[in-house]
Design an enzyme around this catalytic site. Structure first.
Site, mmCIF file in Angstrom:
data_model
loop_
_atom_site.group_PDB
_atom_site.id
_atom_site.type_symbol
_atom_site.label_atom_id
_atom_site.label_comp_id
_atom_site.label_asym_id
_atom_site.label_seq_id
_atom_site.Cartn_x
_atom_site.Cartn_y
_atom_site.Cartn_z
ATOM 1 N N THR A 1 -3.543 -3.706 -8.615
ATOM 2 C CA THR A 1 -4.459 -3.935 -9.222
ATOM 3 C C THR A 1 -5.059 -5.937 -9.695
ATOM 4 O OG1 THR A 1 -7.515 -3.559 -10.604
ATOM 5 C CG2 THR A 1 -5.430 -3.263 -11.363
ATOM 6 N N GLY B 1 -6.493 -16.155 -7.987
ATOM 7 C CA GLY B 1 -5.346 -15.417 -9.076
ATOM 8 C C GLY B 1 -3.853 -14.791 -7.801
ATOM 9 N N VAL C 1 29.487 1.850 -14.255
ATOM 10 C CA VAL C 1 29.236 1.953 -12.613
ATOM 11 C C VAL C 1 29.095 3.520 -12.055
ATOM 12 C CG1 VAL C 1 30.845 3.026 -10.700
ATOM 13 C CG2 VAL C 1 32.023 0.762 -12.274
ATOM 14 N N ASP D 1 -9.292 -6.491 5.004
ATOM 15 C CA ASP D 1 -10.215 -6.601 3.618
ATOM 16 C C ASP D 1 -10.182 -8.778 3.911
ATOM 17 O OD1 ASP D 1 -12.503 -4.461 3.184
ATOM 18 O OD2 ASP D 1 -10.999 -4.113 1.277
ATOM 19 N N LYS E 1 -15.877 -9.095 8.484
ATOM 20 C CA LYS E 1 -16.947 -9.200 9.323
ATOM 21 C C LYS E 1 -17.642 -8.250 9.896
ATOM 22 C CE LYS E 1 -14.569 -13.911 10.475
ATOM 23 N NZ LYS E 1 -12.919 -13.474 11.166
HETATM 24 C C1 LIG Z 1 -14.876 -6.264 -5.212
HETATM 25 S S1 LIG Z 1 -13.209 -6.145 -6.296
HETATM 26 C C2 LIG Z 1 -11.885 -5.115 -5.889
HETATM 27 C C3 LIG Z 1 -10.655 -4.818 -6.933
HETATM 28 C C4 LIG Z 1 -9.625 -4.671 -6.610
HETATM 29 N N1 LIG Z 1 -9.673 -3.097 -5.877
HETATM 30 C C5 LIG Z 1 -8.260 -4.886 -7.313
HETATM 31 O O1 LIG Z 1 -7.548 -3.640 -7.519
HETATM 32 O O2 LIG Z 1 -8.049 -6.016 -7.343
HETATM 33 C C6 LIG Z 1 -13.227 -7.569 -6.063
HETATM 34 C C7 LIG Z 1 -12.856 -8.571 -7.363
HETATM 35 O O3 LIG Z 1 -11.419 -8.326 -7.277
HETATM 36 C C8 LIG Z 1 -11.365 -9.475 -8.532
HETATM 37 N N2 LIG Z 1 -10.043 -10.293 -7.534
HETATM 38 C C9 LIG Z 1 -9.720 -9.544 -6.780
HETATM 39 N N3 LIG Z 1 -8.302 -10.774 -6.156
HETATM 40 C C10 LIG Z 1 -7.928 -11.636 -6.797
HETATM 41 C C11 LIG Z 1 -8.239 -12.702 -7.153
HETATM 42 N N4 LIG Z 1 -6.381 -13.037 -6.361
HETATM 43 N N5 LIG Z 1 -7.842 -13.437 -8.184
HETATM 44 C C12 LIG Z 1 -8.918 -13.527 -8.707
HETATM 45 N N6 LIG Z 1 -9.186 -12.357 -9.105
HETATM 46 C C13 LIG Z 1 -9.480 -11.577 -7.956
HETATM 47 C C14 LIG Z 1 -12.239 -10.295 -8.015
HETATM 48 O O4 LIG Z 1 -13.493 -10.141 -9.629
HETATM 49 C C15 LIG Z 1 -13.332 -10.219 -7.077
HETATM 50 O O5 LIG Z 1 -14.354 -10.202 -7.161
#
Ligand SMILES: C[S@@+](CC[C@H](N)C(=O)[O-])C[C@H]1O[C@@H](n2cnc3c(N)ncnc32)[C@H](O)[C@@H]1O
Length: 414
Positions: free
Chosen positions: A280, A363, A23, A197, A219
């Site tokens: 990230t 991912g 606690v 983005d 876009k």
């Molecule tokens: C311009 S970078 C941006 C990275 C971002 N600022 C980060 O910290 O994750 C874009 C790249 O991040 C990776 N990425 C971002 N999101 C992702 C995801 N959900 N699955 C796999 N790769 C991803 C890919 O390699 C993609 O081409």
């Protein structure tokens, strides 16, 4: 009678905590957050409290409770597991007219500790006054609901006194809306304008109120370099018009995210700006496929590389010779289209052809998929499977750890 709720301002005021178990471990950090001068009396204390004492954050008397310990206190917490000691502490506090909380007996307490939390500049405290619902878990569940509502913006504190100004550059995490930080979500909920983005967690936009303007930066119809200038200009323009602007980005804004360019543009225009770090994709996406980027005895280092230009391209600044010669994990972003050239380069500089490679696309999203291969085979596997960006490529023996984890996972969930 119902309790009377107050917010105690404890800064610099003595709070005596008697007992050093579970606690006390929960209460003391909250008391310290409120600036209290904590005296802890207990022969033994939990490790986290010992650390606070060693760091000089609290004063710890390593002994049993003695009459007189409560003197000078504004608040007393009796948290031992001995009801007699707690009763003695409470009696001493009562006699000197100091508020006291007994952890073991709410009925014998002068004050109760509410389930509390904080979001969007609001401190929330919940006390159950219904005897049938006196269960602390009920109060905690209500607190969680209110805090979640404030965080998501469903309960809006937007028109409160502390509506933020300027621009917040927010890392949204790799895609799953649950992977944004609490602060990121709070600031997003308070925004008047959101510039988002392509890879930002767009599901979060559904939670915004109808009057929030959403601008899809993906876009903006200009080339790569120009688009960034237009984004910077839009951030500045909306902020200068008195609107609070959230710039929602994928992953972390400062990892291949051009976040610092946006910060500089705001500051050069005299616009206040803040940055909220994000999970990230370089680390979060491998984790979502059970790949640890480091593992004891397997990888002591990991390198995060942008492959937006191929090895050998005159614009590339990556030292592929060094990466090929190292045994650390390589995490490659924006590599899918250039994976053949990368594999050739790593093989040329010494990586073994059977080095495990994992390619993880989308991912943390419902469409996530993982292709496992080797350095020698990865280019053809990626082509066969038709892997499209966004994807993370992980090169190194840590990929085998993921195989071990997933194998065991099957047994655990079966
Ligand atoms: C311009 S970078 C941006 C990275 C971002 N600022 C980060 O910290 O994750 C874009 C790249 O991040 C990776 N990425 C971002 N999101 C992702 C995801 N959900 N699955 C796999 N790769 C991803 C890919 O390699 C993609 O081409």
């Amino acid at each position: 009678m119902d309790p009377y709720l107050l917010g105690l301002r404890l800064e610099g005021r003595r709070v005596v905590v008697v007992g050093g178990g579970a606690v006390a471990s929960r209460r003391v950090p909250a008391l310290l957050d409120a600036g209290a001068d904590v005296l802890l009396v207990s022969p033994k204390v939990a490790a986290s409290l010992e650390d606070l004492a060693a760091a000089g954050r609290i004063r710890w008397e390593p002994r049993g409770y003695r009459p007189g310990d409560c003197s000078g206190a504004w608040l007393v917490c009796a948290c031992t597991d001995d009801p007699e000691v707690n009763a003695a502490v409470a009696a001493a506090a009562e006699a000197q007219r100091t508020w006291y909380v007994r952890a073991d007996d709410a009925g014998a307490s002068a004050a109760w500790t509410p389930a509390s939390g904080q979001a969007a500049g609001i401190r929330v405290a919940v006390l159950s006054v219904d005897p049938k619902r006196g269960d602390p878990r009920h109060s905690a569940a209500i607190r969680d609901a209110v805090v979640a509502g404030l965080q998501s913006g469903r309960l809006s504190a937007r028109h409160g006194r502390r509506h933020p100004a300027g621009v917040a550059i927010i890392g949204g995490g790799p895609g799953d809306p649950g992977l944004i930080t609490v602060r990121g979500r709070q600031l997003l909920a308070e925004a008047d304008v959101v510039l988002t983005d392509r890879l930002a967690p767009r599901l979060l936009l559904d939670e915004l109120r109808d009057d929030v303007e959403i601008i899809d930066a993906g876009k903006i119809p200009y080339g790569r370099a120009m688009a960034q200038e237009h984004i910077n200009a839009a951030l500045v323009r909306h902020a200068q018009a008195g609107r609070f602007v959230a710039r929602l980005k994928g992953g972390d804004p400062f990892v291949f995210g051009r976040g610092a360019e946006e910060v500089l543009a705001c500051l050069r225009a005299g616009v206040p700006v803040t940055v909220v770090p994000g999970v990230t994709s370089a680390v979060g996406v491998p984790a979502s496929a059970w790949v640890p980027v480091t593992h004891r005895g397997v990888a002591q280092e990991f390198h995060v590389v942008s492959v937006h230009v191929a090895p050998g391209d005159e614009r590339s600044t990556v030292n592929w010779e060094l990466l090929g010669g190292s045994s650390g994990t390589l995490v490659l972003l924006m590599a899918v289209e250039r994976i053949g050239a990368v594999a050739d380069e790593l093989l040329r500089y010494g990586r073994s052809p059977d080095t495990p490679v994992s390619v993880i696309a989308d991912g943390t999203l419902p469409t996530q998929r993982t292709i496992n291969s080797t350095l020698e085979q990865v280019e053809s596997r990626v082509a066969e499977e038709g892997v499209r960006p966004p994807a993370i490529v992980v090169v190194g023996d840590v990929v085998s750890v993921a195989a071990e984890i997933t194998e065991l996972m099957h047994h655990v969930t079966a």
